[in-house]
Design an enzyme around this catalytic site. Structure first.
Site, mmCIF file in Angstrom:
data_model
loop_
_atom_site.group_PDB
_atom_site.id
_atom_site.type_symbol
_atom_site.label_atom_id
_atom_site.label_comp_id
_atom_site.label_asym_id
_atom_site.label_seq_id
_atom_site.Cartn_x
_atom_site.Cartn_y
_atom_site.Cartn_z
ATOM 1 C CB VAL A 144 -2.255 -89.451 90.175
ATOM 2 C CG1 VAL A 144 -0.737 -89.348 90.156
ATOM 3 C CG2 VAL A 144 -2.743 -90.001 91.496
ATOM 4 C CE LYS B 170 4.167 -88.074 91.404
ATOM 5 N NZ LYS B 170 3.579 -87.068 92.317
ATOM 6 C CE1 TYR C 78 -1.686 -98.697 67.235
ATOM 7 C CE2 TYR C 78 -3.614 -100.112 67.106
ATOM 8 C CZ TYR C 78 -2.309 -99.829 66.746
ATOM 9 O OH TYR C 78 -1.645 -100.666 65.895
HETATM 10 N N1 LIG Z 1 -4.268 -89.877 96.432
HETATM 11 C C1 LIG Z 1 -3.108 -89.193 96.221
HETATM 12 N N2 LIG Z 1 -2.184 -89.148 97.175
HETATM 13 C C2 LIG Z 1 -1.045 -88.477 96.949
HETATM 14 C C3 LIG Z 1 -0.806 -87.838 95.743
HETATM 15 C C4 LIG Z 1 -1.790 -87.901 94.735
HETATM 16 O O1 LIG Z 1 -1.669 -87.353 93.613
HETATM 17 N N3 LIG Z 1 -2.941 -88.584 95.016
HETATM 18 N N4 LIG Z 1 0.395 -87.196 95.532
HETATM 19 C C5 LIG Z 1 1.349 -87.186 96.441
HETATM 20 C C6 LIG Z 1 2.679 -86.605 96.159
HETATM 21 O O2 LIG Z 1 2.685 -85.744 95.049
HETATM 22 C C7 LIG Z 1 3.650 -87.766 95.989
HETATM 23 O O3 LIG Z 1 3.370 -88.463 94.785
HETATM 24 C C8 LIG Z 1 5.100 -87.316 95.967
HETATM 25 O O4 LIG Z 1 5.928 -88.407 96.102
HETATM 26 C C9 LIG Z 1 1.178 -87.811 97.760
HETATM 27 N N5 LIG Z 1 -0.096 -88.441 97.929
#
Ligand SMILES: Nc1nc2c(c(=O)[nH]1)N=C([C@H](O)[C@@H](O)CO)CN2
Length: 120
Positions: A74, A100, A55
């Protein structure tokens, strides 16, 4: 069927991630949980790290990849980390969570959880 899991929990990494202009110029924290299917019986019987999934090696590889990444979503980060682990380590199946923290006011965290198998 019995399935063992080797896990990495709450791995904190700083990376460039986000869809907004201001996010392209800063590093933000993501927290990664990784559950990897792996039969631990041989390693346990021999008490031998060479027979298991190390790991620490997985964690160091994931940290290096995520620190160098500059994805917007993400979702992309999760898919790419999952692919990397399945490609480079003897893992048939894994679940991965990318959190996040504080990206959404009022929420402790937001993100994705995926399950992926080698070759699918
Ligand atoms: N499904 C997602 N929705 C959002 C994302 C993401 O990566 N996947 N990212 C954002 C913005 O980057 C946010 O994190 C900033 O605060 C918004 N919606």
């Amino acid at each position: 069927m019995r399935v063992d899991t080797i896990f990495i929990e709450q791995l904190v990494v700083e990376t460039v991630i986000g869809i907004y202009d201001w996010e392209r110029h800063i590093r933000q924290r993501v927290v990664i949980d990784l559950d990897m299917d792996f039969d631990i019986r041989a390693a346990a019987a021999g008490d031998d790290v060479e027979q298991t999934l190390n790991y620490k090696a997985v964690g160091k590889r994931v940290i290096a990849f995520v620190e160098a990444a500059e994805f917007q979503l993400v979702e992309t980060l999760a898919e790419r980390v999952a692919a990397l682990v399945l490609d480079e380590f003897p893992v048939q199946r894994l679940s991965l969570r990318v959190n996040k923290p504080h990206a959404l006011r009022g929420a402790a965290g937001v993100g994705v959880r995926i399950t992926r198998e080698r070759g699918s």
